[in-house]
Scaffold this motif. Structure first.
Motif, PDB file in Angstrom:
ATOM      1  N   THR A 281       0.803  -1.220   0.000  1.00 30.71           N
ATOM      2  CA  THR A 281       0.000   0.000   0.000  1.00 30.71           C
ATOM      3  C   THR A 281       0.839   1.274   0.000  1.00 30.71           C
ATOM      4  OG1 THR A 281      -0.161  -0.106   2.402  1.00 30.71           O
ATOM      5  CG2 THR A 281      -1.920  -1.140   1.135  1.00 30.71           C
ATOM      6  N   CYS A 282       0.636   2.076  -1.028  1.00 30.52           N
ATOM      7  CA  CYS A 282       1.285   3.377  -1.145  1.00 30.52           C
ATOM      8  C   CYS A 282       0.559   4.165  -2.226  1.00 30.52           C
ATOM      9  CB  CYS A 282       2.776   3.235  -1.475  1.00 30.52           C
ATOM     10  SG  CYS A 282       3.125   2.237  -2.933  1.00 30.52           S
ATOM     11  N   ALA A 283       0.821   5.453  -2.283  1.00 30.18           N
ATOM     12  CA  ALA A 283       0.192   6.305  -3.288  1.00 30.18           C
ATOM     13  C   ALA A 283       1.127   7.447  -3.638  1.00 30.18           C
ATOM     14  CB  ALA A 283      -1.146   6.847  -2.782  1.00 30.18           C
ATOM     15  N   ALA A 284       0.972   7.964  -4.841  1.00 28.25           N
ATOM     16  CA  ALA A 284       1.769   9.110  -5.275  1.00 28.25           C
ATOM     17  C   ALA A 284       0.930  10.000  -6.166  1.00 28.25           C
ATOM     18  CB  ALA A 284       3.028   8.651  -6.010  1.00 28.25           C
ATOM     19  N   LEU A 285       1.031  11.305  -5.940  1.00 25.87           N
ATOM     20  CA  LEU A 285       0.394  12.300  -6.797  1.00 25.87           C
ATOM     21  C   LEU A 285       1.492  13.015  -7.573  1.00 25.87           C
ATOM     22  CD1 LEU A 285      -2.097  13.925  -7.705  1.00 25.87           C
ATOM     23  CD2 LEU A 285      -1.660  15.475  -5.778  1.00 25.87           C
ATOM     24  N   HIS A 286       1.381  12.987  -8.904  1.00 20.42           N
ATOM     25  CA  HIS A 286       2.363  13.607  -9.800  1.00 20.42           C
ATOM     26  C   HIS A 286       1.690  14.776 -10.504  1.00 20.42           C
ATOM     27  CE1 HIS A 286       2.605   9.208  -9.604  1.00 20.42           C
ATOM     28  NE2 HIS A 286       3.919   9.286  -9.669  1.00 20.42           N
ATOM     29  N   VAL A 287       2.345  15.927 -10.516  1.00 18.71           N
ATOM     30  CA  VAL A 287       1.755  17.121 -11.120  1.00 18.71           C
ATOM     31  C   VAL A 287       2.798  17.802 -12.016  1.00 18.71           C
ATOM     32  CG1 VAL A 287       0.658  19.350 -10.702  1.00 18.71           C
ATOM     33  CG2 VAL A 287       0.226  17.445  -9.147  1.00 18.71           C
ATOM     34  N   ALA A 288       2.364  18.232 -13.201  1.00 23.23           N
ATOM     35  CA  ALA A 288       3.245  18.956 -14.118  1.00 23.23           C
ATOM     36  C   ALA A 288       2.423  19.990 -14.869  1.00 23.23           C
ATOM     37  CB  ALA A 288       3.924  17.989 -15.089  1.00 23.23           C
ATOM     38  N   LYS A 289       3.132  20.872 -15.568  1.00 21.45           N
ATOM     39  CA  LYS A 289       2.500  21.878 -16.411  1.00 21.45           C
ATOM     40  C   LYS A 289       2.766  21.553 -17.879  1.00 21.45           C
ATOM     41  CE  LYS A 289       0.916  25.175 -13.534  1.00 21.45           C
ATOM     42  NZ  LYS A 289      -0.451  25.731 -13.586  1.00 21.45           N
ATOM     43  N   VAL A 290       1.688  21.531 -18.671  1.00 21.53           N
ATOM     44  CA  VAL A 290       1.779  21.365 -20.118  1.00 21.53           C
ATOM     45  C   VAL A 290       1.734  22.760 -20.748  1.00 21.53           C
ATOM     46  CG1 VAL A 290       0.619  20.451 -22.161  1.00 21.53           C
ATOM     47  CG2 VAL A 290       0.656  19.122 -20.029  1.00 21.53           C
ATOM     48  N   LYS A 291       2.570  23.002 -21.754  1.00 18.27           N
ATOM     49  CA  LYS A 291       2.545  24.294 -22.432  1.00 18.27           C
ATOM     50  C   LYS A 291       2.503  24.084 -23.937  1.00 18.27           C
ATOM     51  CE  LYS A 291       4.731  28.845 -22.612  1.00 18.27           C
ATOM     52  NZ  LYS A 291       5.836  29.708 -22.109  1.00 18.27           N
ATOM     53  N   LEU A 292       1.365  24.437 -24.556  1.00 20.66           N
ATOM     54  CA  LEU A 292       1.158  24.232 -25.981  1.00 20.66           C
ATOM     55  C   LEU A 292       1.212  25.557 -26.732  1.00 20.66           C
ATOM     56  CD1 LEU A 292      -1.840  21.713 -25.896  1.00 20.66           C
ATOM     57  CD2 LEU A 292       0.602  21.190 -26.018  1.00 20.66           C
ATOM     58  N   ASP A 293       1.820  25.529 -27.901  1.00 20.43           N
ATOM     59  CA  ASP A 293       1.875  26.725 -28.743  1.00 20.43           C
ATOM     60  C   ASP A 293       0.532  27.028 -29.389  1.00 20.43           C
ATOM     61  OD1 ASP A 293       4.565  27.105 -28.201  1.00 20.43           O
ATOM     62  OD2 ASP A 293       5.226  25.928 -29.938  1.00 20.43           O
ATOM     63  N   LYS A 294      -0.247  25.988 -29.609  1.00 18.54           N
ATOM     64  CA  LYS A 294      -1.559  26.166 -30.227  1.00 18.54           C
ATOM     65  C   LYS A 294      -2.524  25.134 -29.662  1.00 18.54           C
ATOM     66  CE  LYS A 294      -0.237  23.303 -34.200  1.00 18.54           C
ATOM     67  NZ  LYS A 294      -0.110  23.244 -35.676  1.00 18.54           N
ATOM     68  N   PRO A 295      -3.823  25.402 -29.699  1.00 22.39           N
ATOM     69  CA  PRO A 295      -4.782  24.435 -29.179  1.00 22.39           C
ATOM     70  C   PRO A 295      -4.773  23.173 -30.028  1.00 22.39           C
ATOM     71  CG  PRO A 295      -5.925  26.190 -30.338  1.00 22.39           C
ATOM     72  CD  PRO A 295      -4.486  26.603 -30.246  1.00 22.39           C
ATOM     73  N   GLY A 296      -5.148  22.066 -29.406  1.00 22.09           N
ATOM     74  CA  GLY A 296      -5.163  20.812 -30.153  1.00 22.09           C
ATOM     75  C   GLY A 296      -5.745  19.667 -29.359  1.00 22.09           C
ATOM     76  N   THR A 297      -5.983  18.569 -30.053  1.00 18.49           N
ATOM     77  CA  THR A 297      -6.493  17.348 -29.433  1.00 18.49           C
ATOM     78  C   THR A 297      -5.318  16.435 -29.118  1.00 18.49           C
ATOM     79  OG1 THR A 297      -8.585  17.494 -30.648  1.00 18.49           O
ATOM     80  CG2 THR A 297      -7.989  15.341 -29.753  1.00 18.49           C
ATOM     81  N   LEU A 362      -1.407   7.616  -8.605  1.00 15.23           N
ATOM     82  CA  LEU A 362      -1.213   6.166  -8.583  1.00 15.23           C
ATOM     83  C   LEU A 362      -1.468   5.671  -7.174  1.00 15.23           C
ATOM     84  CD1 LEU A 362      -0.231   3.387  -9.685  1.00 15.23           C
ATOM     85  CD2 LEU A 362       2.078   4.086  -8.985  1.00 15.23           C
ATOM     86  N   VAL A 363      -2.277   4.618  -7.049  1.00 13.35           N
ATOM     87  CA  VAL A 363      -2.485   3.946  -5.766  1.00 13.35           C
ATOM     88  C   VAL A 363      -2.107   2.487  -5.949  1.00 13.35           C
ATOM     89  CG1 VAL A 363      -4.126   3.298  -3.970  1.00 13.35           C
ATOM     90  CG2 VAL A 363      -4.348   5.515  -5.111  1.00 13.35           C
ATOM     91  N   ASN A 364      -1.154   2.015  -5.168  1.00 15.96           N
ATOM     92  CA  ASN A 364      -0.780   0.604  -5.207  1.00 15.96           C
ATOM     93  C   ASN A 364      -1.430  -0.100  -4.022  1.00 15.96           C
ATOM     94  OD1 ASN A 364       0.734  -1.552  -6.435  1.00 15.96           O
ATOM     95  ND2 ASN A 364       1.936  -1.586  -4.561  1.00 15.96           N
ATOM     96  N   ARG A 365      -2.187  -1.170  -4.300  1.00 13.25           N
ATOM     97  CA  ARG A 365      -2.960  -1.840  -3.257  1.00 13.25           C
ATOM     98  C   ARG A 365      -2.287  -3.109  -2.762  1.00 13.25           C
ATOM     99  NH1 ARG A 365      -7.517  -5.404  -2.839  1.00 13.25           N
ATOM    100  NH2 ARG A 365      -8.684  -4.880  -0.954  1.00 13.25           N
ATOM    101  N   THR A 366      -1.769  -3.930  -3.665  1.00 17.64           N
ATOM    102  CA  THR A 366      -1.122  -5.177  -3.272  1.00 17.64           C
ATOM    103  C   THR A 366       0.071  -5.432  -4.175  1.00 17.64           C
ATOM    104  OG1 THR A 366      -2.532  -6.492  -4.743  1.00 17.64           O
ATOM    105  CG2 THR A 366      -3.284  -6.227  -2.473  1.00 17.64           C
TER     106      THR A 366
END
Length: 608
Positions: A281-297, A362-366
């Motif tokens: 049992t453990c968990a991690a929160l990962h956060v980053a910033k995305v930077k796009l020059d133009k909108p897109g899918t 991410l959550v790890n259970r077993t």
């Protein structure tokens, strides 16, 4: 005090079962009805045949919604509802309200996924989660019922009536079509997966803890991982106490334990985090910033073990494919909550020009855990839909040498078992089929990407075609042999593999395989110039053998062998320069092409 907290405390202290579950007879309300209306559900861990469970449900009149409507075995319309059922019922297998029996509105489907299966309510079949080799009508007396099995995937079972076996007895869930505009009073209502706001903001670039890279990570050991919701609650409390305990990392692409070389993921997972993450049992929160020059899918490809969630705050997912789904209470969150060695989801999202935040939980259970997040421009629904999957933040590394097939394409021979012959049980049996066996030969085949037209299975690459010699109806007991000239445009390390639902082998003549990059079968063998597997069960998962080999520039003979015993059929052969997402080994495909950048991430000033 939150009325759920005492119940949660009891649940998280209980011994772990095969998956998370709630006490027998618990009533839930959730917005899985038409238009997001709220229905009523009840967990039933008493095991019965499918017929008995459906009969009991039909006799149960709505006890809380006051609609007077009878119940039925739960019918599932989305991945989110499927995970809800799997997580809430205590049972190794769980009956669903689906059948191909005429008494319940169905029509004999055999191993066909697209025809004959019917929800007992008559609602349209808009979602399916079959195991790789299901349905297969395996028992001679028939299998007219459906149950959730491991990882939240489905299989067909004997219904327990009409001459079908009575000894298959499973847990179930009752559903009442209350279709309430809000939660049904008196029942436990589901909550959103992620909080509207984390107690510690990791999205600012001021948290430059140890390590380097665009991702800020906060991890917690000993998390209450009974469910993704309890894990998030615990993480929220704990992160405020550990608010200065952050790390930085280059990519979200790692396994929790050292030495797990065959972890899931579409490309190889070989990192290990330098922040606290351990087995169990453990968990991690990962956060980053995305930077796009133009909108897109963009498409976000996630493979994880066990639970995960991905969110771009302020932006809704357009669609999610694979085993995960969209949170019905928060369309900004894509998540997976079914224990699996390789839970996988692909979410499609429109992002604006400028900066956006991405959060990955991410959550790890077993046991061991892993997480891999890849991104590609455009809209994709399969791992093999594109070879442009890259780690977010990836910088193009010059050009790439792609393996391919020569100008003559593949030569493919299909052989069927001769009438009266002993059924095949192994690859060796297939190789021993006589020259007189019924056969079909196809030459100048562009690529190997096959599926049985009437026995649909999981696929990894777009637009599969019928196996040569395919006839109406599902077929068993045949083999496929294929041979081609493998073209290698430059000296280097290559990763080449075979995907199948049954016994399979792949050989590059006189070239020694170095190792497995992935072995989803867990029973693959690497012997000289051949990789192969004899196991056709694979715990219900698709089978992939992905090996690494060092090759000089030039041409080599490559051979593939596939044996279908009794199941649907899928077969693909693919490859890539080491470390990259593969593509099908196609005719005239041995080329050198430029690499591409991944989804651009913002590097904090202190880490640049």
């Amino acid at each position: 005090m939150n009325r759920l907290l005492p119940l949660i405390a009891t649940l998280v202290a209980a011994p772990a079962s095969l998956h998370a579950a709630w006490p027998n007879g618990t009533f839930f309300t959730a917005p899985y009805g038409p238009g997001g209306t709220w229905n009523l559900y009840k967990t039933v861990d008493t095991t019965m045949t499918w017929t008995e469970a459906q009969s009991m449900a039909e006799r149960s009149v709505d006890p809380l919604g006051k609609t007077g409507k009878p119940g039925h075995l739960v019918c599932i319309g989305s991945a989110a509802e499927n995970m809800f059922v799997y997580q809430k019922v205590l049972g190794h297998y769980i009956w669903l309200g689906m059948s191909d029996n005429e008494k319940y509105g169905g029509k004999e489907a055999g191993s066909d996924r697209t025809k004959g299966w019917h929800w007992v309510t008559g609602e349209p079949v808009t979602f399916q989660a079959w195991r790789s080799m299901e349905p297969n009508e395996y028992l001679p007396t028939g299998e007219d019922a459906v149950a959730i099995e491991s990882s939240g995937r489905w299989g067909d079972w004997a219904i327990g009536s009409d001459g079908q076996q009575m000894d298959f007895r499973n847990a179930s869930m009752i559903e009442w079509e209350t279709r309430s505009p809000g939660p049904v009073p008196g029942a436990e209502r589901i909550r959103r997966v992620l909080p509207a706001k984390w107690r510690v903001d990791l999205s600012n670039n001021e948290r430059n803890g140890p390590g380097d890279g665009p991702w800020t990570v906060m991890s917690v050991l000993g998390i209450q991982s009974f469910s993704i919701w309890t894990a998030v609650m615990d993480l929220q409390v704990r992160m405020s106490l550990l608010k200065d305990s952050t790390r930085r990392c280059q990519r979200v692409n790692y396994h929790v334990e050292y030495g797990i070389s065959l972890a899931g993921g579409w490309t190889e997972v070989k990192d290990h985090p330098d922040f606290p993450m351990v087995k169990d049992t453990c968990a991690a929160l990962h956060v980053a910033k995305v930077k796009l020059d133009k909108p897109g899918t963009w498409s976000i490809n996630v493979h994880g073990d066990d639970y995960y969630a991905v969110r771009f705050p302020g932006h809704k997912w357009k669609s999610v494919s694979g085993l995960g789904g969209i949170d019905p209470l928060d369309p900004e969150t894509m998540y997976f909550e079914s224990e699996s060695g390789d839970g996988n989801s692909i979410g499609v999202i429109d992002l604006p020009a400028g900066e956006s935040t991405i959060e990955v939980l991410l959550v790890n259970r077993t046991a061991d855990g892993m997480i891999q997040v890849l991104a590609a421009p455009g809209e994709h629904v399969l791992d093999g839909s594109t070879d442009q999957w890259r780690d977010p933040g990836h910088k193009a590394a010059g050009d790439l040498a792609w393996p391919g097939i020569g100008s003559k394409g593949w030569t493919v021979i299909r052989k069927d078992l001769p009438a009266g012959a002993k059924p095949m049980e192994s690859l060796q049996d297939a190789m021993g089929l006589p020259a007189s066996a019924p056969s079909v030969t196809a030459e100048n085949v562009e690529k190997l990407n096959y599926i049985d037209s009437d026995g649909a299975s999981d696929i990894k690459f777009s637009n599969p075609v019928e196996v040569p010699g395919d006839r109406p109806g599902a077929q068993d007991q045949f083999m496929v042999m294929a041979q081609a000239e493998l073209v290698i445009p430059r000296d280097g390390l290559y990763q080449i593999g075979i995907y199948s639902d049954s016994k399979a082998a792949l050989r590059i003549a006189d070239q020694k395989w170095l190792r497995f990059v992935r072995d989803n079968t867990y029973k693959g063998k690497l012997e000289g110039d051949t990789i192969h597997v004899e196991d056709e069960d694979r715990n219900g998962n698709y089978g992939m053998l992905f090996g690494e080999v060092e090759l000089k520039k030039g041409s080599y003979t490559i051979e593939a062998l596939y044996v279908n015993l009794k199941s649907p059929c899928a077969l693909s052969v693919f490859g890539a320069p080491a470390g990259y997402a593969p593509r099908l080994l196609a005719k005239d495909g041995g080329k050198i092409e430029p690499d591409i950048d991944g989804m651009p991430l913002v590097m904090p000033a202190a880490a640049k």
